[in-house]
Design an enzyme around this catalytic site. Sequence first.
Site, mmCIF file in Angstrom:
data_model
loop_
_atom_site.group_PDB
_atom_site.id
_atom_site.type_symbol
_atom_site.label_atom_id
_atom_site.label_comp_id
_atom_site.label_asym_id
_atom_site.label_seq_id
_atom_site.Cartn_x
_atom_site.Cartn_y
_atom_site.Cartn_z
ATOM 1 N N ASP A 154 0.828 -1.200 0.000
ATOM 2 C CA ASP A 154 0.000 0.000 0.000
ATOM 3 C C ASP A 154 0.869 1.259 0.000
ATOM 4 O OD1 ASP A 154 -2.639 1.452 0.468
ATOM 5 O OD2 ASP A 154 -1.543 2.032 2.266
ATOM 6 N N GLU A 188 -1.906 -5.083 -4.168
ATOM 7 C CA GLU A 188 -0.955 -4.390 -3.295
ATOM 8 C C GLU A 188 0.132 -5.336 -2.813
ATOM 9 O OE1 GLU A 188 -3.837 -0.950 -1.343
ATOM 10 O OE2 GLU A 188 -3.637 -2.892 -0.335
#
Length: 284
Positions: free
Chosen positions: A56, A128
């Site tokens: 992320d 991610e």
Amino acid sequence: MSDIAEERKKKLARAQDILEYRFENPSILLAAITHPSATEGKPVKFSYERLEFLGDSILGAIVANEAFHAYPELDEGGLTRIKVALVSGTSLASVAERLGFADVIVFGSSERGTGRRGLHSALENVYEAVVAALFLDSGIEAAQAFVSRTLIPKMSLDMAKEPENPKSALQEKLQEEGITPTYKLVETQGPPHDRTFISQVFAGMKALASGMGRTKKEAESQAAKAALDKFDFGTDKDAKAKAKAEKNRAKAEARAQAKAEKEAQAQARAEAKAAEKAARKAQG
């Protein structure tokens, strides 16, 4: 070789084909495509949860860098809207599905036959996690190449003009008053493979609103939306006056907290200086 091991081997090979990259350490990629439901009873490192956290941040930095250089005429608000739009759960899940990630995610038995209730969030999380896996296996260049090939082509100047994500909208509203909102995860419900998250958004020490979602991001977004609905969009004079009063109160509390922290730091420095002076006097 067991059927489960054979299935994972095939999915690992397919994932590397999708990524157009061969891993030095394939176990990192296996973790990145493994849903938590497939690792019950095992350490968290065997699923995508930890990798998702790292990915992320890396993804955000890559997208911010791309937008910064692609649109030198945009201010911070426009760049933020582009970034938020690109890294949203909907955007990442869409890209991951188009790449074929739905076919390579390793689900546990508890997810089989249920229609894969968490597939949307799993696709977002795996994207991610894959970014993190590429970074760990070969550095930022590999992660950046993947993001540039799969996600950056969706970036456009129009994203800077689109209706804002609730989090960025709330941030812009509160920053007009000198406040930066913060988010806190306050509760997690359900088993690891079917979780619901509850988050609160704060202005200083004041809790503004809470939100619920299938992912942490969705919960934060819902909290921001609730805060916007509560404080910014009153339709009558009384509601608007109340919203303004609440914002002013939050602003005052944030300033009071900052002042208290500053005074505490000054007091600590004074005490340290006094102690040092006393020590020197005792030695003399």
